[in-house]
Design a protein around this motif. Structure first.
Motif, PDB file in Angstrom:
ATOM      1  N   SER A  78       0.839  -1.199   0.000  1.00  0.00           N
ATOM      2  CA  SER A  78       0.000   0.000   0.000  1.00  0.00           C
ATOM      3  C   SER A  78       0.872   1.245   0.000  1.00  0.00           C
ATOM      4  N   ILE A  79       0.561   2.169  -0.887  1.00  0.00           N
ATOM      5  CA  ILE A  79       1.241   3.468  -0.936  1.00  0.00           C
ATOM      6  C   ILE A  79       0.201   4.547  -0.653  1.00  0.00           C
ATOM      7  N   LYS A  80       0.466   5.395   0.328  1.00  0.00           N
ATOM      8  CA  LYS A  80      -0.468   6.468   0.664  1.00  0.00           C
ATOM      9  C   LYS A  80       0.153   7.814   0.280  1.00  0.00           C
ATOM     10  N   ILE A  81      -0.649   8.609  -0.416  1.00  0.00           N
ATOM     11  CA  ILE A  81      -0.160   9.826  -1.060  1.00  0.00           C
ATOM     12  C   ILE A  81      -0.948  11.038  -0.587  1.00  0.00           C
ATOM     13  N   ASP A  82      -0.243  12.100  -0.306  1.00  0.00           N
ATOM     14  CA  ASP A  82      -0.850  13.416  -0.050  1.00  0.00           C
ATOM     15  C   ASP A  82      -0.665  14.239  -1.318  1.00  0.00           C
ATOM     16  N   ARG A  83      -1.760  14.709  -1.870  1.00  0.00           N
ATOM     17  CA  ARG A  83      -1.706  15.454  -3.136  1.00  0.00           C
ATOM     18  C   ARG A  83      -2.347  16.826  -2.952  1.00  0.00           C
ATOM     19  N   ARG A  84      -1.577  17.895  -3.191  1.00  0.00           N
ATOM     20  CA  ARG A  84      -2.060  19.270  -3.060  1.00  0.00           C
ATOM     21  C   ARG A  84      -2.178  19.865  -4.462  1.00  0.00           C
ATOM     22  N   TYR A  85      -3.393  20.291  -4.823  1.00  0.00           N
ATOM     23  CA  TYR A  85      -3.630  20.715  -6.197  1.00  0.00           C
ATOM     24  C   TYR A  85      -4.195  22.134  -6.264  1.00  0.00           C
ATOM     25  N   ILE A  86      -4.124  22.720  -7.450  1.00  0.00           N
ATOM     26  CA  ILE A  86      -4.408  24.137  -7.645  1.00  0.00           C
ATOM     27  C   ILE A  86      -5.448  24.330  -8.753  1.00  0.00           C
ATOM     28  N   PRO A  87      -5.943  25.565  -8.947  1.00  0.00           N
ATOM     29  CA  PRO A  87      -6.877  25.812 -10.046  1.00  0.00           C
ATOM     30  C   PRO A  87      -6.329  25.306 -11.381  1.00  0.00           C
ATOM     31  N   GLY A  88      -7.229  24.735 -12.171  1.00  0.00           N
ATOM     32  CA  GLY A  88      -6.824  24.070 -13.401  1.00  0.00           C
ATOM     33  C   GLY A  88      -6.780  22.572 -13.238  1.00  0.00           C
ATOM     34  N   GLU A  89      -6.756  22.126 -11.976  1.00  0.00           N
ATOM     35  CA  GLU A  89      -6.809  20.705 -11.651  1.00  0.00           C
ATOM     36  C   GLU A  89      -8.107  20.419 -10.891  1.00  0.00           C
ATOM     37  N   THR A  90      -8.578  19.200 -10.998  1.00  0.00           N
ATOM     38  CA  THR A  90      -9.772  18.754 -10.277  1.00  0.00           C
ATOM     39  C   THR A  90      -9.481  17.442  -9.581  1.00  0.00           C
ATOM     40  N   VAL A  91     -10.392  17.036  -8.704  1.00  0.00           N
ATOM     41  CA  VAL A  91     -10.250  15.728  -8.067  1.00  0.00           C
ATOM     42  C   VAL A  91     -10.142  14.648  -9.134  1.00  0.00           C
ATOM     43  N   GLU A  92     -10.973  14.757 -10.163  1.00  0.00           N
ATOM     44  CA  GLU A  92     -10.982  13.753 -11.227  1.00  0.00           C
ATOM     45  C   GLU A  92      -9.666  13.739 -12.005  1.00  0.00           C
ATOM     46  N   SER A  93      -9.147  14.922 -12.301  1.00  0.00           N
ATOM     47  CA  SER A  93      -7.891  14.966 -13.069  1.00  0.00           C
ATOM     48  C   SER A  93      -6.715  14.480 -12.233  1.00  0.00           C
ATOM     49  N   VAL A  94      -6.745  14.779 -10.923  1.00  0.00           N
ATOM     50  CA  VAL A  94      -5.682  14.327 -10.027  1.00  0.00           C
ATOM     51  C   VAL A  94      -5.649  12.804  -9.988  1.00  0.00           C
ATOM     52  N   ILE A  95      -6.800  12.189  -9.748  1.00  0.00           N
ATOM     53  CA  ILE A  95      -6.869  10.722  -9.702  1.00  0.00           C
ATOM     54  C   ILE A  95      -6.540  10.135 -11.078  1.00  0.00           C
ATOM     55  N   GLY A  96      -7.030  10.801 -12.118  1.00  0.00           N
ATOM     56  CA  GLY A  96      -6.816  10.310 -13.477  1.00  0.00           C
ATOM     57  C   GLY A  96      -5.351  10.210 -13.858  1.00  0.00           C
ATOM     58  N   GLU A  97      -4.520  11.136 -13.363  1.00  0.00           N
ATOM     59  CA  GLU A  97      -3.096  11.100 -13.709  1.00  0.00           C
ATOM     60  C   GLU A  97      -2.413   9.870 -13.124  1.00  0.00           C
ATOM     61  N   TYR A  98      -2.791   9.512 -11.900  1.00  0.00           N
ATOM     62  CA  TYR A  98      -2.233   8.290 -11.308  1.00  0.00           C
ATOM     63  C   TYR A  98      -2.766   7.058 -12.042  1.00  0.00           C
ATOM     64  N   GLN A  99      -4.048   7.104 -12.405  1.00  0.00           N
ATOM     65  CA  GLN A  99      -4.649   5.964 -13.090  1.00  0.00           C
ATOM     66  C   GLN A  99      -3.977   5.716 -14.436  1.00  0.00           C
ATOM     67  N   GLN A 100      -3.625   6.791 -15.120  1.00  0.00           N
ATOM     68  CA  GLN A 100      -2.938   6.647 -16.406  1.00  0.00           C
ATOM     69  C   GLN A 100      -1.601   5.916 -16.250  1.00  0.00           C
ATOM     70  N   ILE A 101      -0.888   6.247 -15.196  1.00  0.00           N
ATOM     71  CA  ILE A 101       0.400   5.590 -14.947  1.00  0.00           C
ATOM     72  C   ILE A 101       0.181   4.126 -14.582  1.00  0.00           C
ATOM     73  N   ILE A 102      -0.837   3.865 -13.764  1.00  0.00           N
ATOM     74  CA  ILE A 102      -1.167   2.485 -13.409  1.00  0.00           C
ATOM     75  C   ILE A 102      -1.512   1.681 -14.668  1.00  0.00           C
ATOM     76  N   ASP A 103      -2.347   2.282 -15.516  1.00  0.00           N
ATOM     77  CA  ASP A 103      -2.754   1.597 -16.748  1.00  0.00           C
ATOM     78  C   ASP A 103      -1.548   1.325 -17.656  1.00  0.00           C
ATOM     79  N   LYS A 104      -0.617   2.265 -17.711  1.00  0.00           N
ATOM     80  CA  LYS A 104       0.568   2.088 -18.543  1.00  0.00           C
ATOM     81  C   LYS A 104       1.419   0.923 -18.030  1.00  0.00           C
ATOM     82  N   LEU A 105       1.569   0.835 -16.712  1.00  0.00           N
ATOM     83  CA  LEU A 105       2.345  -0.263 -16.144  1.00  0.00           C
ATOM     84  C   LEU A 105       1.653  -1.606 -16.367  1.00  0.00           C
ATOM     85  N   LYS A 106       0.325  -1.593 -16.269  1.00  0.00           N
ATOM     86  CA  LYS A 106      -0.417  -2.830 -16.532  1.00  0.00           C
ATOM     87  C   LYS A 106      -0.196  -3.301 -17.967  1.00  0.00           C
ATOM     88  N   ALA A 107      -0.150  -2.365 -18.898  1.00  0.00           N
ATOM     89  CA  ALA A 107       0.058  -2.715 -20.302  1.00  0.00           C
ATOM     90  C   ALA A 107       1.465  -3.259 -20.539  1.00  0.00           C
TER      91      ALA A 107
END
Length: 397
Positions: free
Chosen positions: A256-285
């Motif tokens: 388990s890896i636990k992450i603290d993520r601080r984000y700014i205007p131009g980013e959303t909860v969805e985009s923040v999670i999506g960036e990690y998901q993209q990396i996960i998906d790339k590793l799965k591939a």
């Protein structure tokens, strides 16, 4: 403008701060904020302020106190939390509220029972002065800010309205109109257990997690470094905790890896999670044995996202705060640009209340082993808060 110091006793302010600090209100106290909320409620009633307790979670209650104006001005909310972090490992008596070298020491002095005392004394001093405000002052002493912000979330959902708000987190004679949003995420990596003597028959989740961390550092960090907001600084993240496996002689089947993520205007909860998901998906591939999922940690929030705060610089509450600080300290106050998450974001984002963070003391003493607040800061902040109230709410001539 009147000298508000004529309408309250400095010792009264000190005594109120001490009494609030002497009442433990952290997460390991039975009923947590119950006793301190009841004390504030009694204090208000005994001193002629309208007050009520607002049930939030069992015995845990917000305190709502009111200083009513004549009704044709803007209403101002003072917001502060009644809970503290636990007092463990402190080098001082956390609840003695000892005075030494011009400071009051103890858990909650700066974060933020000192600010609560300033807000309450401000309301009493204005009431005693005979000044008639055009708008109302609403004090909201809220539970749970150090955990899930249950208190301010309840304030927002109960539709309490104001034209502007001050959140009294320590700001050291500065003020904040922006801070980053906060998201706590957990990435769960799945492996396959096997005996340590035949590791090739297993899938090591710790090893897979190491690859994920490296990939995040290589691909996401450079993107974050390019994101910056004038009023809250850069977009950042932190790997805060990693754990996994069961024993040295068994291939780890989880990590388990636990992450603290601080984000700014131009980013959303969805985009923040999506960036990690993209990396996960790339590793799965790339690796058929890589198996991971990302989840939002439930202890970060109740139901409302911990979005960023961004109050426009031209809002009236901002100019009133800046002017009040400038009059008290004799110079142009600085804007705090890199502070932690606060309840101000809930008031602003979900309550549609333009909000500024401004309070007595230095945030560097928050949560520390020798937490303290300067008495002089408390006195000056009553002056600042009073000026903000009169400027923002308006005064009947």
């Amino acid at each position: 403008m009147i000298d508000i110091k004529e309408y309250y006793d400095k010792e009264e302010l000190i005594r109120l701060t001490q009494e609030l600090v002497r009442i433990p209100s952290h997460k390991d106290v039975p009923n947590r904020e119950k006793e301190v909320a009841e004390y504030i409620h009694r204090f208000c009633i005994e001193n002629g302020l309208k007050s009520k307790l607002q049930p939030v979670d069992g015995e845990r209650k917000n305190v709502l106190a009111y200083l009513e104006g004549i009704g044709n001005g803007k209403s101002l909310m003072f917001n502060g939390h009644t809970d503290t972090v636990p007092p463990y490992k402190m080098t001082i008596d956390p609840f003695a509220a000892e005075i030494k070298d011009g400071y009051i020491y103890g858990r909650g002095t700066v974060d933020m029972k000192g600010a609560l005392a300033c807000m309450l004394i401000t309301m009493l001093a204005i009431k005693r002065s005979g000044i008639k405000l055009k708008g109302n002052i609403i004090f909201t002493g809220v539970i749970g800010e150090e955990e899930k912000s249950e208190g301010t979330e309840h304030i927002v959902k109960s539709k309490i309205k104001a034209h502007g708000a001050i959140v009294g987190e320590p700001s050291n004679y500065e003020y904040a109109i922006g801070h980053r949003g906060l998201e706590w995420l957990e990435i769960k990596i799945k492996g396959k257990a096997a005996h340590g003597g035949i590791p090739h028959l297993g899938v090591n989740a710790i090893s897979k997690a190491a690859k994920l961390i490296t990939k995040i550092e290589e691909e996401l960090y450079p993107k974050l470094e390019k994101r910056y907001n004038e009023y809250m600084g850069p977009s950042v993240m932190n790997f805060g905790r990693i754990e996994g496996g069961s024993q040295p002689s068994t291939v780890a089947d989880w990590c388990s890896i636990k992450i603290d993520r601080r984000y700014i205007p131009g980013e959303t909860v969805e985009s923040v999670i999506g960036e990690y998901q993209q990396i996960i998906d790339k590793l799965k591939a790339e690796d058929p044995e890589f198996d991971a999922e990302i989840v939002r940690m439930p202890n970060n929030m109740l139901t409302l996202d911990h979005l960023y705060l961004m109050t426009e610089p031209n809002e009236l509450i901002v100019s009133c705060t800046r002017e009040a600080l400038k009059e008290v300290i004799g110079r142009e106050p600085d804007i705090t640009r890199r502070r932690g998450w606060t309840d101000a974001a809930l008031l602003s984002s979900f309550g549609n209340i333009p909000t500024v963070v401004c309070g007595p003391g230095d945030i560097s003493y928050s949560h520390t082993k020798d937490e303290r607040v300067p008495i002089n800061d408390l006195v000056n902040m009553v002056d600042v808060y009073s000026r903000i109230a009169m400027k923002f709410c308006g005064v009947v001539e």
